[in-house]
Motif scaffolding. Sequence first.
Motif, PDB file in Angstrom:
ATOM      1  N   LYS A  87       0.841  -1.312  -0.106  1.00 49.99           N
ATOM      2  CA  LYS A  87       0.064  -0.077  -0.008  1.00 49.99           C
ATOM      3  C   LYS A  87       0.923   1.201  -0.042  1.00 49.99           C
ATOM      4  CE  LYS A  87      -4.036   0.170   2.326  1.00 49.99           C
ATOM      5  NZ  LYS A  87      -4.899  -0.076   3.515  1.00 49.99           N
ATOM      6  N   LEU A  88       1.927   1.270   0.640  1.00 50.63           N
ATOM      7  CA  LEU A  88       2.815   2.545   0.952  1.00 50.63           C
ATOM      8  C   LEU A  88       3.721   2.810  -0.432  1.00 50.63           C
ATOM      9  CD1 LEU A  88       4.042   2.235   4.543  1.00 50.63           C
ATOM     10  CD2 LEU A  88       2.653   3.903   3.660  1.00 50.63           C
ATOM     11  N   LYS A  89       4.195   1.552  -0.637  1.00 55.21           N
ATOM     12  CA  LYS A  89       5.103   1.805  -1.910  1.00 55.21           C
ATOM     13  C   LYS A  89       4.535   1.627  -3.487  1.00 55.21           C
ATOM     14  CE  LYS A  89       8.990  -0.028   0.928  1.00 55.21           C
ATOM     15  NZ  LYS A  89       9.966  -0.974   0.927  1.00 55.21           N
ATOM     16  N   VAL A  90       3.355   1.014  -3.623  1.00 52.73           N
ATOM     17  CA  VAL A  90       3.137   0.660  -4.844  1.00 52.73           C
ATOM     18  C   VAL A  90       1.700   1.332  -5.029  1.00 52.73           C
ATOM     19  CG1 VAL A  90       2.102  -1.015  -6.534  1.00 52.73           C
ATOM     20  CG2 VAL A  90       4.128  -1.518  -5.231  1.00 52.73           C
ATOM     21  N   PHE A  91       0.572   1.004  -4.223  1.00 48.06           N
ATOM     22  CA  PHE A  91      -0.789   1.416  -4.368  1.00 48.06           C
ATOM     23  C   PHE A  91      -0.833   2.958  -4.208  1.00 48.06           C
ATOM     24  CE2 PHE A  91      -5.037   2.137  -3.060  1.00 48.06           C
ATOM     25  CZ  PHE A  91      -6.095   1.517  -4.139  1.00 48.06           C
ATOM     26  N   SER A  92       0.024   3.562  -3.277  1.00 53.62           N
ATOM     27  CA  SER A  92       0.077   4.911  -3.187  1.00 53.62           C
ATOM     28  C   SER A  92       0.402   5.814  -4.467  1.00 53.62           C
ATOM     29  CB  SER A  92       0.856   5.377  -2.307  1.00 53.62           C
ATOM     30  OG  SER A  92       2.422   5.009  -2.454  1.00 53.62           O
ATOM     31  N   LEU A  93       0.783   5.078  -5.477  1.00 52.24           N
ATOM     32  CA  LEU A  93       1.160   5.631  -6.745  1.00 52.24           C
ATOM     33  C   LEU A  93       0.022   5.461  -7.826  1.00 52.24           C
ATOM     34  CD1 LEU A  93       4.774   3.924  -7.366  1.00 52.24           C
ATOM     35  CD2 LEU A  93       4.244   6.467  -6.589  1.00 52.24           C
ATOM     36  N   SER A  94      -1.031   5.219  -7.456  1.00 48.93           N
ATOM     37  CA  SER A  94      -2.033   4.903  -8.455  1.00 48.93           C
ATOM     38  C   SER A  94      -2.733   6.261  -8.656  1.00 48.93           C
ATOM     39  CB  SER A  94      -3.181   3.998  -7.729  1.00 48.93           C
ATOM     40  OG  SER A  94      -3.745   4.318  -6.615  1.00 48.93           O
ATOM     41  N   GLU A  95      -2.782   7.071  -7.728  1.00 44.78           N
ATOM     42  CA  GLU A  95      -3.299   8.480  -8.021  1.00 44.78           C
ATOM     43  C   GLU A  95      -2.563   9.265  -9.015  1.00 44.78           C
ATOM     44  OE1 GLU A  95      -4.075  10.799  -4.537  1.00 44.78           O
ATOM     45  OE2 GLU A  95      -5.245   9.140  -3.521  1.00 44.78           O
ATOM     46  N   ARG A  96      -1.048   8.980  -8.948  1.00 53.14           N
ATOM     47  CA  ARG A  96      -0.180   9.824  -9.821  1.00 53.14           C
ATOM     48  C   ARG A  96      -0.547   8.955 -11.324  1.00 53.14           C
ATOM     49  NH1 ARG A  96       5.523   9.792  -7.395  1.00 53.14           N
ATOM     50  NH2 ARG A  96       5.840  10.885  -9.263  1.00 53.14           N
ATOM     51  N   LEU A  97      -0.718   7.631 -11.310  1.00 55.35           N
ATOM     52  CA  LEU A  97      -0.864   6.992 -12.556  1.00 55.35           C
ATOM     53  C   LEU A  97      -2.096   7.197 -13.446  1.00 55.35           C
ATOM     54  CD1 LEU A  97       0.098   3.265 -11.576  1.00 55.35           C
ATOM     55  CD2 LEU A  97       1.278   4.603 -12.974  1.00 55.35           C
ATOM     56  N   PHE A  98      -3.100   7.930 -12.779  1.00 52.64           N
ATOM     57  CA  PHE A  98      -4.418   7.991 -13.222  1.00 52.64           C
ATOM     58  C   PHE A  98      -4.368   9.048 -14.418  1.00 52.64           C
ATOM     59  CE2 PHE A  98      -8.346  10.073 -13.714  1.00 52.64           C
ATOM     60  CZ  PHE A  98      -9.162   8.833 -13.960  1.00 52.64           C
ATOM     61  N   PRO A  99      -3.754   9.930 -14.254  1.00 56.08           N
ATOM     62  CA  PRO A  99      -3.611  10.905 -15.301  1.00 56.08           C
ATOM     63  C   PRO A  99      -3.069  10.405 -16.703  1.00 56.08           C
ATOM     64  CG  PRO A  99      -2.957  12.067 -13.280  1.00 56.08           C
ATOM     65  CD  PRO A  99      -3.120  10.709 -13.207  1.00 56.08           C
ATOM     66  N   MET A 100      -1.777   9.692 -16.644  1.00 55.16           N
ATOM     67  CA  MET A 100      -1.205   9.094 -17.547  1.00 55.16           C
ATOM     68  C   MET A 100      -2.129   8.120 -18.208  1.00 55.16           C
ATOM     69  SD  MET A 100       2.231   6.819 -17.698  1.00 55.16           S
ATOM     70  CE  MET A 100       1.575   5.432 -17.040  1.00 55.16           C
ATOM     71  N   VAL A 101      -2.827   7.194 -17.689  1.00 57.40           N
ATOM     72  CA  VAL A 101      -3.524   5.988 -18.044  1.00 57.40           C
ATOM     73  C   VAL A 101      -4.673   6.797 -18.732  1.00 57.40           C
ATOM     74  CG1 VAL A 101      -5.092   4.252 -17.378  1.00 57.40           C
ATOM     75  CG2 VAL A 101      -2.686   4.326 -16.409  1.00 57.40           C
ATOM     76  N   SER A 102      -5.255   7.566 -18.088  1.00 59.60           N
ATOM     77  CA  SER A 102      -6.404   8.365 -18.678  1.00 59.60           C
ATOM     78  C   SER A 102      -6.382   8.941 -19.890  1.00 59.60           C
ATOM     79  CB  SER A 102      -6.840   9.371 -17.643  1.00 59.60           C
ATOM     80  OG  SER A 102      -8.282  10.096 -18.210  1.00 59.60           O
ATOM     81  N   ARG A 103      -5.161   9.688 -20.102  1.00 57.04           N
ATOM     82  CA  ARG A 103      -4.739  10.302 -21.455  1.00 57.04           C
ATOM     83  C   ARG A 103      -4.567   9.001 -22.458  1.00 57.04           C
ATOM     84  NH1 ARG A 103      -1.094  13.870 -18.589  1.00 57.04           N
ATOM     85  NH2 ARG A 103       0.402  11.979 -18.650  1.00 57.04           N
ATOM     86  N   MET A 104      -3.844   8.118 -22.149  1.00 58.36           N
ATOM     87  CA  MET A 104      -3.649   6.964 -22.973  1.00 58.36           C
ATOM     88  C   MET A 104      -4.743   6.193 -23.399  1.00 58.36           C
ATOM     89  SD  MET A 104       0.051   5.094 -21.647  1.00 58.36           S
ATOM     90  CE  MET A 104       0.109   4.262 -23.249  1.00 58.36           C
ATOM     91  N   LEU A 105      -5.796   5.945 -22.454  1.00 58.71           N
ATOM     92  CA  LEU A 105      -6.965   5.420 -23.102  1.00 58.71           C
ATOM     93  C   LEU A 105      -8.051   6.132 -23.435  1.00 58.71           C
ATOM     94  CD1 LEU A 105      -6.822   2.587 -20.332  1.00 58.71           C
ATOM     95  CD2 LEU A 105      -5.833   2.360 -22.416  1.00 58.71           C
ATOM     96  N   GLY A 106      -8.062   7.298 -23.125  1.00 50.94           N
ATOM     97  CA  GLY A 106      -9.225   8.311 -23.601  1.00 50.94           C
ATOM     98  C   GLY A 106     -10.449   8.442 -22.745  1.00 50.94           C
ATOM     99  N   ASN A 107     -10.613   7.682 -21.599  1.00 53.26           N
ATOM    100  CA  ASN A 107     -11.727   7.900 -20.944  1.00 53.26           C
ATOM    101  C   ASN A 107     -11.416   7.384 -19.353  1.00 53.26           C
ATOM    102  OD1 ASN A 107     -12.791   5.486 -20.653  1.00 53.26           O
ATOM    103  ND2 ASN A 107     -13.893   5.510 -22.366  1.00 53.26           N
TER     104      ASN A 107
END
Length: 79
Positions: free
Chosen positions: A7-27
């Motif tokens: 949770k501390l090292k990996v899952f906490s990065l999910s909020e930072r991943l969201f913009p990149m993944v959202s741009r790549m996938l389109g929605n």
Amino acid sequence: MNKTEFKLKVFSLSERLFPMVSRMLGNRANAEDAIQEIMIKLWVKRKHIAEHPNIQGLVFSTARNHCIDILRKKKLDIN
């Protein structure tokens, strides 16, 4: 790597991943689904992740590669 470390090292990065993944996938909906799938993949590989020297880089490259796989599959389904 136990649940708390994950949770501390990996899952906490999910909020930072969201913009990149959202741009790549389109929605937003596809991005949320993809992030869940990425986290499941990473959870399965958590023992190897703990030994990795750059966990953040691994998480972001895993997310990018997963998005590319989704886009390739979508392109194949269209053709």
